[in-house]
Write a protein that holds these residues in place. Structure first.
Motif, PDB file in Angstrom:
ATOM      1  N   LEU A 172       0.873  -1.166   0.000  1.00 32.41           N
ATOM      2  CA  LEU A 172       0.000   0.000   0.000  1.00 32.41           C
ATOM      3  C   LEU A 172       0.909   1.214   0.000  1.00 32.41           C
ATOM      4  CD1 LEU A 172      -2.687   1.532   0.275  1.00 32.41           C
ATOM      5  CD2 LEU A 172      -2.447   1.299   2.759  1.00 32.41           C
ATOM      6  N   HIS A 173       0.842   1.997  -1.054  1.00 31.79           N
ATOM      7  CA  HIS A 173       1.652   3.203  -1.147  1.00 31.79           C
ATOM      8  C   HIS A 173       0.764   4.424  -0.933  1.00 31.79           C
ATOM      9  CE1 HIS A 173       4.547   6.149  -2.278  1.00 31.79           C
ATOM     10  NE2 HIS A 173       3.740   6.615  -3.210  1.00 31.79           N
ATOM     11  N   ILE A 174       1.173   5.282  -0.009  1.00 36.67           N
ATOM     12  CA  ILE A 174       0.497   6.550   0.251  1.00 36.67           C
ATOM     13  C   ILE A 174       1.393   7.649  -0.301  1.00 36.67           C
ATOM     14  CG2 ILE A 174      -0.373   8.113   2.026  1.00 36.67           C
ATOM     15  CD1 ILE A 174      -1.925   5.453   1.803  1.00 36.67           C
ATOM     16  N   PRO A 175       1.001   8.263  -1.428  1.00 38.62           N
ATOM     17  CA  PRO A 175       1.845   9.323  -2.004  1.00 38.62           C
ATOM     18  C   PRO A 175       1.668  10.615  -1.210  1.00 38.62           C
ATOM     19  CG  PRO A 175      -0.118   9.009  -3.339  1.00 38.62           C
ATOM     20  CD  PRO A 175      -0.177   7.995  -2.235  1.00 38.62           C
ATOM     21  N   ILE A 176       2.701  11.003  -0.511  1.00 42.25           N
ATOM     22  CA  ILE A 176       2.617  12.204   0.313  1.00 42.25           C
ATOM     23  C   ILE A 176       3.912  12.997   0.171  1.00 42.25           C
ATOM     24  CG2 ILE A 176       3.365  10.987   2.391  1.00 42.25           C
ATOM     25  CD1 ILE A 176       1.282  12.878   3.861  1.00 42.25           C
TER      26      ILE A 176
ATOM     27  N   GLN B 233      -5.688  12.579   5.907  1.00 39.01           N
ATOM     28  CA  GLN B 233      -6.647  12.116   4.901  1.00 39.01           C
ATOM     29  C   GLN B 233      -6.415  10.656   4.503  1.00 39.01           C
ATOM     30  OE1 GLN B 233      -6.226  13.857   0.956  1.00 39.01           O
ATOM     31  NE2 GLN B 233      -4.119  14.445   1.455  1.00 39.01           N
ATOM     32  N   HIS B 234      -5.268  10.093   4.837  1.00 33.83           N
ATOM     33  CA  HIS B 234      -4.930   8.725   4.450  1.00 33.83           C
ATOM     34  C   HIS B 234      -5.082   7.716   5.587  1.00 33.83           C
ATOM     35  CE1 HIS B 234      -3.318  10.340   0.735  1.00 33.83           C
ATOM     36  NE2 HIS B 234      -2.595  11.195   1.446  1.00 33.83           N
ATOM     37  N   LEU B 235      -5.371   8.177   6.787  1.00 33.89           N
ATOM     38  CA  LEU B 235      -5.350   7.287   7.943  1.00 33.89           C
ATOM     39  C   LEU B 235      -6.427   6.212   7.919  1.00 33.89           C
ATOM     40  CD1 LEU B 235      -4.320   9.701  10.821  1.00 33.89           C
ATOM     41  CD2 LEU B 235      -2.897   8.201   9.416  1.00 33.89           C
ATOM     42  N   ALA B 236      -7.567   6.490   7.344  1.00 35.64           N
ATOM     43  CA  ALA B 236      -8.609   5.453   7.256  1.00 35.64           C
ATOM     44  C   ALA B 236      -8.127   4.294   6.378  1.00 35.64           C
ATOM     45  CB  ALA B 236      -9.907   6.044   6.716  1.00 35.64           C
ATOM     46  N   ILE B 237      -7.445   4.618   5.311  1.00 37.60           N
ATOM     47  CA  ILE B 237      -6.942   3.589   4.393  1.00 37.60           C
ATOM     48  C   ILE B 237      -5.834   2.770   5.055  1.00 37.60           C
ATOM     49  CG2 ILE B 237      -5.702   3.223   2.209  1.00 37.60           C
ATOM     50  CD1 ILE B 237      -7.122   5.806   1.225  1.00 37.60           C
ATOM     51  N   THR B 238      -4.893   3.452   5.705  1.00 37.30           N
ATOM     52  CA  THR B 238      -3.793   2.723   6.336  1.00 37.30           C
ATOM     53  C   THR B 238      -4.285   1.868   7.502  1.00 37.30           C
ATOM     54  OG1 THR B 238      -3.212   4.621   7.738  1.00 37.30           O
ATOM     55  CG2 THR B 238      -2.035   4.393   5.647  1.00 37.30           C
ATOM     56  N   THR B 239      -5.218   2.392   8.255  1.00 36.02           N
ATOM     57  CA  THR B 239      -5.768   1.634   9.383  1.00 36.02           C
ATOM     58  C   THR B 239      -6.495   0.389   8.893  1.00 36.02           C
ATOM     59  OG1 THR B 239      -5.982   3.633  10.708  1.00 36.02           O
ATOM     60  CG2 THR B 239      -7.305   1.752  11.385  1.00 36.02           C
TER      61      THR B 239
ATOM     62  N   PHE C 165      -5.976  -1.223   6.097  1.00 38.59           N
ATOM     63  CA  PHE C 165      -4.970  -2.132   5.549  1.00 38.59           C
ATOM     64  C   PHE C 165      -4.306  -2.932   6.674  1.00 38.59           C
ATOM     65  CE2 PHE C 165      -0.681  -3.063   3.883  1.00 38.59           C
ATOM     66  CZ  PHE C 165      -0.982  -3.596   2.633  1.00 38.59           C
ATOM     67  N   ILE C 166      -3.905  -2.248   7.745  1.00 42.82           N
ATOM     68  CA  ILE C 166      -3.275  -2.921   8.879  1.00 42.82           C
ATOM     69  C   ILE C 166      -4.256  -3.892   9.530  1.00 42.82           C
ATOM     70  CG2 ILE C 166      -2.324  -2.605  11.206  1.00 42.82           C
ATOM     71  CD1 ILE C 166      -1.208   0.125  10.170  1.00 42.82           C
ATOM     72  N   LYS C 167      -5.441  -3.425   9.796  1.00 44.05           N
ATOM     73  CA  LYS C 167      -6.449  -4.258  10.473  1.00 44.05           C
ATOM     74  C   LYS C 167      -6.769  -5.507   9.664  1.00 44.05           C
ATOM     75  CE  LYS C 167     -10.962  -4.181  12.391  1.00 44.05           C
ATOM     76  NZ  LYS C 167     -12.145  -3.818  12.793  1.00 44.05           N
ATOM     77  N   THR C 168      -7.004  -5.333   8.377  1.00 44.58           N
ATOM     78  CA  THR C 168      -7.322  -6.466   7.512  1.00 44.58           C
ATOM     79  C   THR C 168      -6.168  -7.464   7.478  1.00 44.58           C
ATOM     80  OG1 THR C 168      -8.786  -5.124   6.153  1.00 44.58           O
ATOM     81  CG2 THR C 168      -7.951  -7.142   5.155  1.00 44.58           C
ATOM     82  N   ALA C 169      -4.953  -6.951   7.326  1.00 43.90           N
ATOM     83  CA  ALA C 169      -3.780  -7.831   7.266  1.00 43.90           C
ATOM     84  C   ALA C 169      -3.635  -8.658   8.534  1.00 43.90           C
ATOM     85  CB  ALA C 169      -2.526  -7.005   7.030  1.00 43.90           C
ATOM     86  N   LEU C 170      -3.766  -8.027   9.678  1.00 45.40           N
ATOM     87  CA  LEU C 170      -3.570  -8.733  10.934  1.00 45.40           C
ATOM     88  C   LEU C 170      -4.712  -9.682  11.267  1.00 45.40           C
ATOM     89  CD1 LEU C 170      -2.005  -5.898  13.127  1.00 45.40           C
ATOM     90  CD2 LEU C 170      -0.828  -7.719  11.856  1.00 45.40           C
TER      91      LEU C 170
ATOM     92  N   ILE D 250       0.296   7.214  11.597  1.00 46.25           N
ATOM     93  CA  ILE D 250      -0.219   5.971  10.990  1.00 46.25           C
ATOM     94  C   ILE D 250      -0.432   4.908  12.051  1.00 46.25           C
ATOM     95  CG2 ILE D 250       0.380   4.049   9.463  1.00 46.25           C
ATOM     96  CD1 ILE D 250       1.769   6.158   7.642  1.00 46.25           C
ATOM     97  N   LEU D 251       0.511   4.773  12.975  1.00 44.20           N
ATOM     98  CA  LEU D 251       0.441   3.706  13.954  1.00 44.20           C
ATOM     99  C   LEU D 251      -0.499   3.987  15.109  1.00 44.20           C
ATOM    100  CD1 LEU D 251       4.186   2.739  13.932  1.00 44.20           C
ATOM    101  CD2 LEU D 251       2.286   1.444  12.950  1.00 44.20           C
ATOM    102  N   LYS D 252      -0.598   5.205  15.557  1.00 45.55           N
ATOM    103  CA  LYS D 252      -1.437   5.472  16.733  1.00 45.55           C
ATOM    104  C   LYS D 252      -2.921   5.361  16.410  1.00 45.55           C
ATOM    105  CE  LYS D 252      -1.324  10.522  16.591  1.00 45.55           C
ATOM    106  NZ  LYS D 252      -0.736  11.698  17.226  1.00 45.55           N
ATOM    107  N   VAL D 253      -3.301   5.585  15.183  1.00 47.21           N
ATOM    108  CA  VAL D 253      -4.709   5.413  14.808  1.00 47.21           C
ATOM    109  C   VAL D 253      -5.103   3.952  14.852  1.00 47.21           C
ATOM    110  CG1 VAL D 253      -6.373   5.692  12.931  1.00 47.21           C
ATOM    111  CG2 VAL D 253      -4.796   7.526  13.464  1.00 47.21           C
ATOM    112  N   HIS D 254      -4.169   3.077  14.462  1.00 51.52           N
ATOM    113  CA  HIS D 254      -4.444   1.642  14.492  1.00 51.52           C
ATOM    114  C   HIS D 254      -4.677   1.216  15.930  1.00 51.52           C
ATOM    115  CE1 HIS D 254      -4.402  -2.597  13.877  1.00 51.52           C
ATOM    116  NE2 HIS D 254      -3.416  -2.708  14.749  1.00 51.52           N
TER     117      HIS D 254
END
Length: 107
Positions: A49-53, A63-69, A71-76, A103-107
């Motif tokens: 998952l690439h977040i272009p920033i 604006q990207h935290l919902a996507i990263t969260t 992705f992490i949740k689904t993977a784990l 990215i990590l604290k939202v998860h």
């Protein structure tokens, strides 16, 4: 390691095939201006998952935290052996550490 199966690294570590294979990384999030190239020799062929920033202080990571969260949740949750690596790179160290933390604290 942040929590079991969730790691944080910079780009240089994230592109090291020995590290990725050694940690059994199955998923990688990169938060960089341009999508990085990862070694094609990886045995795990991780999902990316690439977040272009932009490498700027005022770049909006929020604006990207919902996507990263998700992705992490689904993977784990999809497999108890999945391992996620969050990789960030910024020329300014305080930007790099802030993005990682966001990215990590939202998860």
């Amino acid at each position: 390691m942040i929590i079991p199966r969730l790691y944080l690294s910079n780009l240089f570590v994230a592109r090291n095939p020995n590290v990725l294979d050694g940690l059994h990384v199955t998923h990688i999030i990169s938060a960089l201006e341009k999508a990085p190239k990862f070694p094609s020799t990886l045995s795990s062929h991780p999902k990316l998952l690439h977040i272009p920033i932009a490498d700027e202080v005022d770049a909006d990571i929020l604006q990207h935290l919902a996507i990263t969260t998700a992705f992490i949740k689904t993977a784990l949750e999809e497999n108890e052996t999945n391992v996620v690596l969050v990789s960030v790179f910024a020329l300014h160290v305080h930007i790099e550490s802030q993005r990682s933390t966001d990215i990590l604290k939202v998860h």
